[in-house]
Design a protein around this motif. Structure first.
Motif, PDB file in Angstrom:
ATOM      1  N   GLU A   1       0.845  -1.277  -0.237  1.00 16.24           N
ATOM      2  CA  GLU A   1       0.000  -0.098  -0.190  1.00 16.24           C
ATOM      3  C   GLU A   1       0.920   1.125   0.036  1.00 16.24           C
ATOM      4  N   ALA A   2       2.260   1.074   0.662  1.00 14.90           N
ATOM      5  CA  ALA A   2       2.778   2.500   0.611  1.00 14.90           C
ATOM      6  C   ALA A   2       3.534   2.117  -0.488  1.00 14.90           C
ATOM      7  N   ASP A   3       3.598   1.305  -1.183  1.00 15.14           N
ATOM      8  CA  ASP A   3       4.214   1.803  -2.559  1.00 15.14           C
ATOM      9  C   ASP A   3       3.246   2.116  -3.457  1.00 15.14           C
ATOM     10  N   GLY A   4       1.857   2.333  -3.197  1.00 16.65           N
ATOM     11  CA  GLY A   4       1.062   2.297  -4.058  1.00 16.65           C
ATOM     12  C   GLY A   4       0.359   1.358  -4.806  1.00 16.65           C
ATOM     13  N   LEU A   5       1.301  -0.032  -3.902  1.00 14.24           N
ATOM     14  CA  LEU A   5       0.426  -0.555  -5.234  1.00 14.24           C
ATOM     15  C   LEU A   5      -0.739  -1.983  -4.829  1.00 14.24           C
ATOM     16  N   ILE A   6      -1.246  -1.920  -4.463  1.00 13.82           N
ATOM     17  CA  ILE A   6      -2.719  -1.825  -3.700  1.00 13.82           C
ATOM     18  C   ILE A   6      -3.444  -1.321  -2.414  1.00 13.82           C
ATOM     19  N   ALA A   7      -4.260  -1.249  -2.410  1.00 12.86           N
ATOM     20  CA  ALA A   7      -5.595  -0.014  -1.694  1.00 12.86           C
ATOM     21  C   ALA A   7      -5.994  -1.530  -0.429  1.00 12.86           C
ATOM     22  N   ARG A   8      -5.682  -0.829   1.121  1.00 14.76           N
ATOM     23  CA  ARG A   8      -6.631  -0.966   1.645  1.00 14.76           C
ATOM     24  C   ARG A   8      -7.724  -0.622   2.138  1.00 14.76           C
ATOM     25  N   THR A   9      -9.009  -1.359   2.280  1.00 16.94           N
ATOM     26  CA  THR A   9      -9.654  -0.395   2.951  1.00 16.94           C
ATOM     27  C   THR A   9     -10.305  -1.469   3.406  1.00 16.94           C
ATOM     28  N   ARG A  10     -11.327  -0.343   4.720  1.00 15.92           N
ATOM     29  CA  ARG A  10     -12.395  -1.229   5.796  1.00 15.92           C
ATOM     30  C   ARG A  10     -13.626  -1.289   4.907  1.00 15.92           C
ATOM     31  N   ASP A  11     -14.164  -2.243   5.439  1.00 15.77           N
ATOM     32  CA  ASP A  11     -15.512  -3.159   5.110  1.00 15.77           C
ATOM     33  C   ASP A  11     -16.418  -2.973   5.603  1.00 15.77           C
ATOM     34  N   PRO A  12     -17.645  -1.948   4.633  1.00 19.79           N
ATOM     35  CA  PRO A  12     -18.190  -1.223   5.372  1.00 19.79           C
ATOM     36  C   PRO A  12     -19.205  -1.735   6.285  1.00 19.79           C
ATOM     37  N   VAL A  13     -19.381  -3.213   5.881  1.00 20.04           N
ATOM     38  CA  VAL A  13     -20.321  -4.022   6.491  1.00 20.04           C
ATOM     39  C   VAL A  13     -19.281  -4.078   7.769  1.00 20.04           C
ATOM     40  N   ASP A  14     -18.250  -4.956   7.806  1.00 19.37           N
ATOM     41  CA  ASP A  14     -17.492  -5.555   8.981  1.00 19.37           C
ATOM     42  C   ASP A  14     -16.728  -4.305   9.217  1.00 19.37           C
ATOM     43  N   THR A  15     -16.162  -3.600  10.042  1.00 16.02           N
ATOM     44  CA  THR A  15     -14.908  -2.151   9.840  1.00 16.02           C
ATOM     45  C   THR A  15     -13.740  -2.940  10.550  1.00 16.02           C
TER      46      THR A  15
END
Length: 151
Positions: free
Chosen positions: A76-90
């Motif tokens: 993620e820091a290298d800009g290769l993936i995005a990590r996001t919280r699940d809207p249903v289960d944070t």
């Protein structure tokens, strides 16, 4: 047993040979074998319509969840993936490739594909029946439980 070692020793040596070869082949692309496994697994899962959690990706890739979390933060820091919280289960973190991640994984897939052809050449290549048998044998070994049964 063979002069070359026990089955466990041979599995270890083949795994190390493969890991080192992939690390060397991917070094010019700025990736390690572990990063490649994570990125290529994400690529394949997304192609199948999935947006996996870190846990699902860890299970799919055969990696420890904590290790996937650490790798994911680096990627993620290298800009290769995005990590996001699940809207249903944070508590759940979902992963996906960024555009930059797609650009990085495509040449890596080609590089590893060529390397795999070299590895499988002694068995007749990817489509040879010997390779299909080898894959069945490896799958059977991977499916065998190794945990010590509790009395």
């Amino acid at each position: 047993m063979s002069e070359r070692g026990t089955p466990g020793h041979l599995v270890w040596r083949l795994a190390m040979k493969w890991r080192v070869a992939v690390d060397r082949a991917l070094a010019p692309l700025g990736l390690t074998h572990a990063q490649y496994v994570l990125l290529s697994s994400l690529y394949g899962m997304r192609r199948d319509g999935l947006r996996p959690s870190q846990r699902e990706l860890a299970d799919h890739a055969g990696m420890e969840a904590l290790y996937v979390s650490k790798l994911a933060r680096t990627l993620e820091a290298d800009g290769l993936i995005a990590r996001t919280r699940d809207p249903v289960d944070t508590r759940t973190v979902r992963l996906e490739l960024t555009e930059r991640g797609h650009e990085a994984v495509r040449p890596a897939l080609d590089t590893v594909r060529v390397l795999l052809e070299r590895l499988l050449a002694p068995l007749g290549g990817r489509d040879d029946p010997r390779t299909e048998e080898f894959v069945r044998d490896l799958t059977a070994l991977l499916d065998a439980p190794l945990d010590t049964p509790t009395p």
